[in-house]
Design a protein around this motif. Structure first.
Motif, PDB file in Angstrom:
ATOM      1  N   UNK A 132       7.916  59.830  28.670  1.00  0.00           N
ATOM      2  CA  UNK A 132       7.772  59.844  27.219  1.00  0.00           C
ATOM      3  C   UNK A 132       6.824  58.777  26.685  1.00  0.00           C
ATOM      4  N   UNK A 133       6.178  57.987  27.552  1.00  0.00           N
ATOM      5  CA  UNK A 133       5.258  56.954  27.086  1.00  0.00           C
ATOM      6  C   UNK A 133       3.927  57.098  27.806  1.00  0.00           C
ATOM      7  N   UNK A 134       2.880  57.308  27.036  1.00  0.00           N
ATOM      8  CA  UNK A 134       1.542  57.503  27.575  1.00  0.00           C
ATOM      9  C   UNK A 134       0.605  56.522  26.865  1.00  0.00           C
ATOM     10  N   UNK A 135      -0.154  55.731  27.637  1.00  0.00           N
ATOM     11  CA  UNK A 135      -1.072  54.735  27.098  1.00  0.00           C
ATOM     12  C   UNK A 135      -2.483  55.109  27.546  1.00  0.00           C
ATOM     13  N   UNK A 136      -3.445  55.085  26.634  1.00  0.00           N
ATOM     14  CA  UNK A 136      -4.787  55.515  27.018  1.00  0.00           C
ATOM     15  C   UNK A 136      -5.843  54.926  26.088  1.00  0.00           C
ATOM     16  N   UNK A 137      -7.068  54.910  26.581  1.00  0.00           N
ATOM     17  CA  UNK A 137      -8.209  54.547  25.753  1.00  0.00           C
ATOM     18  C   UNK A 137      -8.860  55.826  25.236  1.00  0.00           C
ATOM     19  N   UNK A 138      -9.561  55.721  24.135  1.00  0.00           N
ATOM     20  CA  UNK A 138     -10.143  56.890  23.477  1.00  0.00           C
ATOM     21  C   UNK A 138     -11.536  57.156  24.031  1.00  0.00           C
ATOM     22  N   UNK A 139     -11.790  58.386  24.444  1.00  0.00           N
ATOM     23  CA  UNK A 139     -13.091  58.727  25.028  1.00  0.00           C
ATOM     24  C   UNK A 139     -13.820  59.821  24.254  1.00  0.00           C
ATOM     25  N   UNK A 140     -13.363  60.095  23.041  1.00  0.00           N
ATOM     26  CA  UNK A 140     -14.034  61.070  22.173  1.00  0.00           C
ATOM     27  C   UNK A 140     -14.797  60.306  21.095  1.00  0.00           C
ATOM     28  N   UNK A 141     -16.063  60.671  20.875  1.00  0.00           N
ATOM     29  CA  UNK A 141     -16.886  59.961  19.895  1.00  0.00           C
ATOM     30  C   UNK A 141     -17.647  60.913  18.975  1.00  0.00           C
ATOM     31  N   UNK A 142     -17.029  62.039  18.672  1.00  0.00           N
ATOM     32  CA  UNK A 142     -17.751  63.041  17.877  1.00  0.00           C
ATOM     33  C   UNK A 142     -17.749  62.731  16.387  1.00  0.00           C
ATOM     34  N   UNK A 143     -16.767  61.945  15.922  1.00  0.00           N
ATOM     35  CA  UNK A 143     -16.691  61.603  14.502  1.00  0.00           C
ATOM     36  C   UNK A 143     -17.117  60.153  14.278  1.00  0.00           C
ATOM     37  N   UNK A 190      -9.955  60.280  13.623  1.00  0.00           N
ATOM     38  CA  UNK A 190     -10.199  61.657  14.070  1.00  0.00           C
ATOM     39  C   UNK A 190     -10.546  61.708  15.551  1.00  0.00           C
ATOM     40  N   UNK A 191     -11.271  60.706  16.043  1.00  0.00           N
ATOM     41  CA  UNK A 191     -11.571  60.641  17.479  1.00  0.00           C
ATOM     42  C   UNK A 191     -10.303  60.436  18.306  1.00  0.00           C
ATOM     43  N   UNK A 193      -7.198  61.320  17.508  1.00  0.00           N
ATOM     44  CA  UNK A 193      -6.383  62.530  17.518  1.00  0.00           C
ATOM     45  C   UNK A 193      -7.033  63.630  18.354  1.00  0.00           C
ATOM     46  N   UNK A 194      -8.357  63.691  18.355  1.00  0.00           N
ATOM     47  CA  UNK A 194      -9.045  64.659  19.211  1.00  0.00           C
ATOM     48  C   UNK A 194      -8.797  64.359  20.683  1.00  0.00           C
ATOM     49  N   UNK A 195      -8.788  63.071  21.042  1.00  0.00           N
ATOM     50  CA  UNK A 195      -8.515  62.684  22.429  1.00  0.00           C
ATOM     51  C   UNK A 195      -7.139  63.152  22.867  1.00  0.00           C
ATOM     52  N   UNK A 196      -6.164  63.003  21.996  1.00  0.00           N
ATOM     53  CA  UNK A 196      -4.804  63.421  22.325  1.00  0.00           C
ATOM     54  C   UNK A 196      -4.732  64.935  22.461  1.00  0.00           C
ATOM     55  N   UNK A 197      -5.339  65.640  21.530  1.00  0.00           N
ATOM     56  CA  UNK A 197      -5.290  67.099  21.562  1.00  0.00           C
ATOM     57  C   UNK A 197      -5.954  67.646  22.816  1.00  0.00           C
ATOM     58  N   UNK A 198      -7.064  67.043  23.236  1.00  0.00           N
ATOM     59  CA  UNK A 198      -7.784  67.508  24.422  1.00  0.00           C
ATOM     60  C   UNK A 198      -7.038  67.175  25.709  1.00  0.00           C
ATOM     61  N   UNK A 199      -6.401  65.994  25.733  1.00  0.00           N
ATOM     62  CA  UNK A 199      -5.762  65.530  26.969  1.00  0.00           C
ATOM     63  C   UNK A 199      -4.359  66.087  27.161  1.00  0.00           C
TER      64      UNK A 199
END
Length: 277
Positions: A132-143, A190-191, A193-199
């Motif tokens: 239930x715990x996920x830690x990550x860096x953001x790799x989306x830069x579209x916005x 937005x970047x 949330x996009x990272x979460x949705x994609x991953x």
């Protein structure tokens, strides 16, 4: 079910709970007791006592990034809690950070964490701590990134350079209807949330944290009214069922503009704010 209590924020509605320019949120799940950042000082400990939060019982501390208003209270936490694991990027403690807002000044903390090395869990790009715990860096830069990022720097051998936020992490809780903590969202909401949705391909139920949309002031122009409204419109269109809870680095005017788009799907938090999710 999750319980959240804001222990440190720029705002307060209470005569007994003090504010500061910092952010610390207590999050309790069915399995874990966590702190999301530690504010700028030991203030969160005093506010915890007044709100019935037991700091000694905390299992995890998640540091979203290395700026002093989020990691400044960590030395005080380590002095009173002898068991919790500290989860953060190694880049949050091996770099020095500066801000040019209101004159160039340091926004790091000077503290030797080496005596506590066995309690630190360093995350490079991604880590699953439990189901239930996920830690990550953001790799989306579209916005676009927040405009205030241009006032933030880090030290290198060749002098100051623009902060690229390689020390910023996002934390999600839950297995289906996710609770997402953004820290200050320097990589852009937005970047993130996009990272979460994609991953993850999972529903995002609640998003909480600063959105790094401070109000423009004389001599400091950040996002325009139209740009903030566009962010609100995108959030409403892409995440119509998600609830947003913001504060800290989100300005009053920015919040009101987002509110016109998101309505009951957004709240403003403050020191002492609590909610059951």
């Amino acid at each position: 079910m999750m319980k959240i209590v804001v222990l440190s924020d720029n705002r307060t509605l209470s005569e007994t709970l003090q504010p500061e320019h910092g952010l610390c949120i207590y999050l309790e799940t069915n399995k874990y007791r966590c702190l999301l950042d530690t504010g700028a000082s030991d203030l969160f400990i005093h506010n915890a006592e007044k709100t019935g939060v037991d700091i000694q019982a905390v299992d995890f501390v998640f540091i979203s990034h290395g700026h002093a208003d989020h990691i400044g209270g960590l030395p005080a936490f380590l002095a009173v809690n002898n068991k919790a694991k500290i989860v953060l990027s190694k880049n949050a403690v091996n770099q020095s950070f500066f801000s040019s807002r209101n004159g160039l000044h340091p926004i790091s903390i000077d503290f030797d964490f080496s005596p506590y090395a066995e309690r630190f869990i360093f995350v490079n790009t991604e880590m699953v701590l439990s189901d239930e715990i996920h830690v990550f860096s953001v790799n989306v830069n579209k916005d676009p990134l927040p405009k205030t990022n241009t006032t933030l720097f880090k030290q290198t051998e060749n002098g100051l350079i623009s902060d690229d936020f390689d020390h910023e992490l996002v934390i999600s809780f839950g297995t289906d209807n996710l609770f997402v903590y953004t820290g200050c969202a320097h990589k852009g909401l937005l970047n993130i949330l996009s990272s979460i949705s994609l991953s993850f391909a999972k529903k995002i139920g609640t998003v909480m944290g600063g959105f790094h949309l401070p109000d423009s002031k004389s001599g400091q122009e950040f996002e325009t009214i139209a740009e903030i409204e566009d962010i609100g419109s995108e959030l409403q269109k892409i995440y119509p069922d998600t609830h947003f809870i913001t504060g800290h680095c989100s300005g009053e005017k920015a919040f009101k503009l987002l509110k016109t788009k998101l309505g009951e799907h957004i709240d403003l938090f403050y020191t002492g704010y609590s909610r059951i999710i």
